[in-house]
Scaffold this motif. Structure first.
Motif, PDB file in Angstrom:
ATOM      1  N   ASP A  14       0.846  -1.189   0.000  1.00 60.73           N
ATOM      2  CA  ASP A  14       0.000   0.000   0.000  1.00 60.73           C
ATOM      3  C   ASP A  14       0.887   1.245   0.000  1.00 60.73           C
ATOM      4  O   ASP A  14       1.890   1.291   0.710  1.00 60.73           O
ATOM      5  CB  ASP A  14      -0.893  -0.028   1.246  1.00 60.73           C
ATOM      6  N   PRO A  15       0.543   2.249  -0.782  1.00 62.29           N
ATOM      7  CA  PRO A  15       1.356   3.476  -0.806  1.00 62.29           C
ATOM      8  C   PRO A  15       1.491   4.158   0.561  1.00 62.29           C
ATOM      9  O   PRO A  15       2.464   4.861   0.800  1.00 62.29           O
ATOM     10  CB  PRO A  15       0.597   4.393  -1.774  1.00 62.29           C
ATOM     11  N   ASP A  16       0.557   3.921   1.466  1.00 63.82           N
ATOM     12  CA  ASP A  16       0.613   4.522   2.803  1.00 63.82           C
ATOM     13  C   ASP A  16       1.303   3.625   3.834  1.00 63.82           C
ATOM     14  O   ASP A  16       1.330   3.966   5.021  1.00 63.82           O
ATOM     15  CB  ASP A  16      -0.803   4.837   3.304  1.00 63.82           C
ATOM     16  N   ALA A  17       1.876   2.510   3.413  1.00 60.20           N
ATOM     17  CA  ALA A  17       2.456   1.546   4.353  1.00 60.20           C
ATOM     18  C   ALA A  17       3.588   2.164   5.177  1.00 60.20           C
ATOM     19  O   ALA A  17       3.644   1.956   6.393  1.00 60.20           O
ATOM     20  CB  ALA A  17       2.954   0.315   3.605  1.00 60.20           C
ATOM     21  N   LEU A  18       4.453   2.934   4.552  1.00 57.84           N
ATOM     22  CA  LEU A  18       5.568   3.533   5.286  1.00 57.84           C
ATOM     23  C   LEU A  18       5.057   4.546   6.309  1.00 57.84           C
ATOM     24  O   LEU A  18       5.537   4.591   7.448  1.00 57.84           O
ATOM     25  CB  LEU A  18       6.555   4.191   4.328  1.00 57.84           C
ATOM     26  N   ARG A  19       4.056   5.300   5.937  1.00 57.72           N
ATOM     27  CA  ARG A  19       3.485   6.281   6.865  1.00 57.72           C
ATOM     28  C   ARG A  19       2.823   5.573   8.048  1.00 57.72           C
ATOM     29  O   ARG A  19       2.958   5.992   9.193  1.00 57.72           O
ATOM     30  CB  ARG A  19       2.486   7.178   6.134  1.00 57.72           C
ATOM     31  N   ARG A  20       2.099   4.469   7.776  1.00 51.77           N
ATOM     32  CA  ARG A  20       1.465   3.701   8.863  1.00 51.77           C
ATOM     33  C   ARG A  20       2.511   3.102   9.792  1.00 51.77           C
ATOM     34  O   ARG A  20       2.359   3.118  11.008  1.00 51.77           O
ATOM     35  CB  ARG A  20       0.568   2.598   8.299  1.00 51.77           C
ATOM     36  N   LEU A  21       3.583   2.577   9.219  1.00 53.29           N
ATOM     37  CA  LEU A  21       4.653   2.010  10.038  1.00 53.29           C
ATOM     38  C   LEU A  21       5.288   3.092  10.903  1.00 53.29           C
ATOM     39  O   LEU A  21       5.543   2.871  12.087  1.00 53.29           O
ATOM     40  CB  LEU A  21       5.715   1.333   9.162  1.00 53.29           C
ATOM     41  N   SER A  22       5.521   4.253  10.336  1.00 54.05           N
ATOM     42  CA  SER A  22       6.088   5.366  11.099  1.00 54.05           C
ATOM     43  C   SER A  22       5.167   5.741  12.257  1.00 54.05           C
ATOM     44  O   SER A  22       5.635   5.961  13.392  1.00 54.05           O
ATOM     45  CB  SER A  22       6.300   6.573  10.186  1.00 54.05           C
ATOM     46  N   PHE A  23       3.872   5.776  12.006  1.00 50.68           N
ATOM     47  CA  PHE A  23       2.909   6.083  13.060  1.00 50.68           C
ATOM     48  C   PHE A  23       2.945   5.016  14.149  1.00 50.68           C
ATOM     49  O   PHE A  23       2.967   5.335  15.344  1.00 50.68           O
ATOM     50  CB  PHE A  23       1.500   6.206  12.467  1.00 50.68           C
ATOM     51  N   GLU A  24       2.966   3.742  13.759  1.00 56.87           N
ATOM     52  CA  GLU A  24       2.995   2.652  14.729  1.00 56.87           C
ATOM     53  C   GLU A  24       4.256   2.713  15.600  1.00 56.87           C
ATOM     54  O   GLU A  24       4.185   2.541  16.824  1.00 56.87           O
ATOM     55  CB  GLU A  24       2.936   1.298  14.016  1.00 56.87           C
ATOM     56  N   ILE A  25       5.386   2.980  14.973  1.00 57.79           N
ATOM     57  CA  ILE A  25       6.639   3.049  15.730  1.00 57.79           C
ATOM     58  C   ILE A  25       6.627   4.260  16.661  1.00 57.79           C
ATOM     59  O   ILE A  25       7.066   4.171  17.813  1.00 57.79           O
ATOM     60  CB  ILE A  25       7.849   3.064  14.778  1.00 57.79           C
ATOM     61  N   SER A  26       6.102   5.377  16.198  1.00 57.45           N
ATOM     62  CA  SER A  26       5.995   6.565  17.053  1.00 57.45           C
ATOM     63  C   SER A  26       5.082   6.292  18.238  1.00 57.45           C
ATOM     64  O   SER A  26       5.377   6.702  19.373  1.00 57.45           O
ATOM     65  CB  SER A  26       5.463   7.759  16.255  1.00 57.45           C
ATOM     66  N   LEU A  27       3.980   5.600  17.991  1.00 53.57           N
ATOM     67  CA  LEU A  27       3.053   5.261  19.067  1.00 53.57           C
ATOM     68  C   LEU A  27       3.719   4.326  20.076  1.00 53.57           C
ATOM     69  O   LEU A  27       3.563   4.495  21.291  1.00 53.57           O
ATOM     70  CB  LEU A  27       1.794   4.631  18.485  1.00 53.57           C
ATOM     71  N   GLN A  28       4.474   3.361  19.594  1.00 54.62           N
ATOM     72  CA  GLN A  28       5.192   2.463  20.500  1.00 54.62           C
ATOM     73  C   GLN A  28       6.221   3.233  21.323  1.00 54.62           C
ATOM     74  O   GLN A  28       6.381   2.997  22.523  1.00 54.62           O
ATOM     75  CB  GLN A  28       5.867   1.338  19.710  1.00 54.62           C
ATOM     76  N   ASP A  29       6.906   4.168  20.680  1.00 52.08           N
ATOM     77  CA  ASP A  29       7.883   4.986  21.386  1.00 52.08           C
ATOM     78  C   ASP A  29       7.210   5.802  22.489  1.00 52.08           C
ATOM     79  O   ASP A  29       7.705   5.864  23.622  1.00 52.08           O
ATOM     80  CB  ASP A  29       8.601   5.907  20.403  1.00 52.08           C
ATOM     81  N   LEU A  30       6.073   6.396  22.168  1.00 52.56           N
ATOM     82  CA  LEU A  30       5.322   7.148  23.179  1.00 52.56           C
ATOM     83  C   LEU A  30       4.891   6.247  24.328  1.00 52.56           C
ATOM     84  O   LEU A  30       4.985   6.632  25.499  1.00 52.56           O
ATOM     85  CB  LEU A  30       4.091   7.796  22.558  1.00 52.56           C
ATOM     86  N   ALA A  31       4.422   5.058  23.992  1.00 49.68           N
ATOM     87  CA  ALA A  31       3.947   4.128  25.017  1.00 49.68           C
ATOM     88  C   ALA A  31       5.087   3.693  25.938  1.00 49.68           C
ATOM     89  O   ALA A  31       4.875   3.483  27.138  1.00 49.68           O
ATOM     90  CB  ALA A  31       3.292   2.916  24.378  1.00 49.68           C
ATOM     91  N   LEU A  32       6.274   3.572  25.397  1.00 50.73           N
ATOM     92  CA  LEU A  32       7.412   3.199  26.227  1.00 50.73           C
ATOM     93  C   LEU A  32       7.785   4.311  27.207  1.00 50.73           C
ATOM     94  O   LEU A  32       8.295   4.060  28.290  1.00 50.73           O
ATOM     95  CB  LEU A  32       8.624   2.864  25.355  1.00 50.73           C
ATOM     96  N   ARG A  33       7.509   5.543  26.830  1.00 53.26           N
ATOM     97  CA  ARG A  33       7.869   6.690  27.662  1.00 53.26           C
ATOM     98  C   ARG A  33       6.741   7.154  28.573  1.00 53.26           C
ATOM     99  O   ARG A  33       6.993   7.888  29.528  1.00 53.26           O
ATOM    100  CB  ARG A  33       8.291   7.851  26.765  1.00 53.26           C
ATOM    101  N   ASP A  34       5.511   6.756  28.268  1.00 57.30           N
ATOM    102  CA  ASP A  34       4.350   7.233  29.022  1.00 57.30           C
ATOM    103  C   ASP A  34       3.677   6.060  29.732  1.00 57.30           C
ATOM    104  O   ASP A  34       3.005   5.244  29.103  1.00 57.30           O
ATOM    105  CB  ASP A  34       3.359   7.903  28.068  1.00 57.30           C
TER     106      ASP A  34
END
Length: 118
Positions: A14-34
């Motif tokens: 999907d053309p949005d796959a990289l953007r979705r992955l970036s969002f998922e990784i950012s969300l995981q990063d936030l969850a690790l810190r919060d």
């Protein structure tokens, strides 16, 4: 299970796959810190696994059917496998991994060691 694995692979194209992955990784990063976000993200992942468990439970396997416990163990392994493979595809590390490869890898999880006792 193979259909799910093949579908998961196709989402990598999907053309949005990289953007979705970036969002998922950012969300995981936030969850690790919060500490307040961590259980919410874990609950979301757990809910996804529970839906997958429901789809797998009762399916025929090796002359019997998958028990809810076996389906849950398989769902956990399948989610981890497909997330890792799809990240590799999206990042260009496993771009040769076809939907047949995803399906074969998913099938390889259906072992006594993964499923455990009925």
């Amino acid at each position: 299970m193979e259909v799910f694995a093949r579908h998961y692979r196709r989402t990598c194209d999907d053309p949005d796959a990289l953007r979705r992955l970036s969002f998922e990784i950012s969300l995981q990063d936030l969850a690790l810190r919060d500490p307040e976000l961590r259980p919410k993200l874990a609950a979301s992942v757990r809910a996804h696994e529970e839906r997958l468990t429901g789809l797998l439970s009762g399916r025929s396997h090796d002359g019997g059917t998958l028990t809810p416990r076996q389906a849950q163990r398989l769902a956990t392994a399948l989610r981890a496998l497909l997330v890792g493979l799809s990240q590799g595809v999206i990042l260009g590390l496993a771009d040769a991994a076809s939907d047949d490869y995803f399906a074969a890898a998913a099938r390889a999880l259906v072992t006594p060691d993964v499923l455990g006792a009925p």
